[in-house]
Design a protein around this motif. Structure first.
Motif, PDB file in Angstrom:
ATOM      1  N   ARG A 187     -21.079   2.246 -29.001  1.00 33.60           N
ATOM      2  CA  ARG A 187     -20.796   1.211 -30.009  1.00 33.60           C
ATOM      3  C   ARG A 187     -19.915   0.112 -29.427  1.00 33.60           C
ATOM      4  O   ARG A 187     -20.072  -1.061 -29.774  1.00 33.60           O
ATOM      5  N   SER A 241     -21.032  -3.741 -29.209  1.00 33.23           N
ATOM      6  CA  SER A 241     -20.195  -4.740 -29.872  1.00 33.23           C
ATOM      7  C   SER A 241     -19.481  -5.652 -28.880  1.00 33.23           C
ATOM      8  O   SER A 241     -18.637  -6.459 -29.287  1.00 33.23           O
ATOM      9  N   TYR A 282     -16.172  -1.879 -36.148  1.00 33.72           N
ATOM     10  CA  TYR A 282     -17.551  -1.469 -35.922  1.00 33.72           C
ATOM     11  C   TYR A 282     -17.729   0.050 -35.814  1.00 33.72           C
ATOM     12  O   TYR A 282     -18.850   0.533 -35.683  1.00 33.72           O
TER      13      TYR A 282
END
Length: 207
Positions: free
Chosen positions: A30, A34, A73
């Protein structure tokens, strides 16, 4: 009337995997998606230091959680959905309804508490991240886990664990004080350790 207490471990027990290892992978992927290259680099450094045994597993967990806290996120529900395939139904292992069901784990509270809610546990006792500096009491594992569970039970006026379900020798401190124990997929070393301590337990082999 005394309340019947059930305590269940998470990694290797309720889930057929180490959820924290899965969480590290999730965090890294992630962070890359991101474009948070700082966190990506921090995770890689932590992994490298752990592989070289420069930092303990507990300190490794502390720094990973420290660096990843408050990242917008990171979604615990998304992570839990990604590991659903490893979830086990343990309800068939016991033949009574327990008044208090506790999920007790060394895994981070940031997702363990949501897992506990999902599987209808009353309480989750997990590794909590705080603003304080690292200390050996940080991780909810081994003796710390036993102490935290016992302290919680005492706060409710309870004295005993009626059934503990776990897969790991790290829970020996809890196994020693539980009336009954179900051990998931123990290896021979773990069984010999239990036998040497004259502990009563039931073995369950499960996928």
């Amino acid at each position: 009337m005394n309340k019947e207490v059930l305590v269940v471990d998470l990694d290797g027990t309720l889930y057929a995997t180490n959820t924290f290892h899965r969480y590290i992978k999730y965090l890294f992927l992630r962070s890359v998606e991101s474009m948070d290259l700082i966190l990506s680099f921090q995770i890689l450094i932590c992994v490298f230091l752990r592989i070289l045994r420069i930092i303990s597993h507990s300190k490794f967990k502390y720094y990973v959680l420290l660096f990843s806290t408050n990242k917008s996120y990171i979604n615990s529900t998304e992570f839990i959905q990604s590991i659903n395939v490893y979830a086990r139904d343990l309800s068939g292992l016991y033949d009574k309804t327990y008044d208090l069901k506790i999920l007790a784990t060394a895994a981070p509270a940031c997702y363990s508490k949501e897992i506990a809610f999902k599987y209808k546990f009353d309480v989750c006792i997990a590794t909590e991240m705080s603003d304080t500096e690292y200390s050996p009491a940080f991780e909810n594992a081994k003796e710390n886990k036993r102490e935290n569970v016992v302290n919680f039970l005492n706060s409710r006026g309870l004295k005993t664990i009626d059934l503990l379900i776990t897969d790991h020798s790290d829970d020996l401190a809890l196994i020693k004080i539980s009336k009954n124990n179900i051990i998931i997929n123990p290896d021979e070393k773990f069984k010999k350790e239990l036998q040497s301590l004259d502990i009563q337990y039931k073995v369950v082999n499960i996928l």
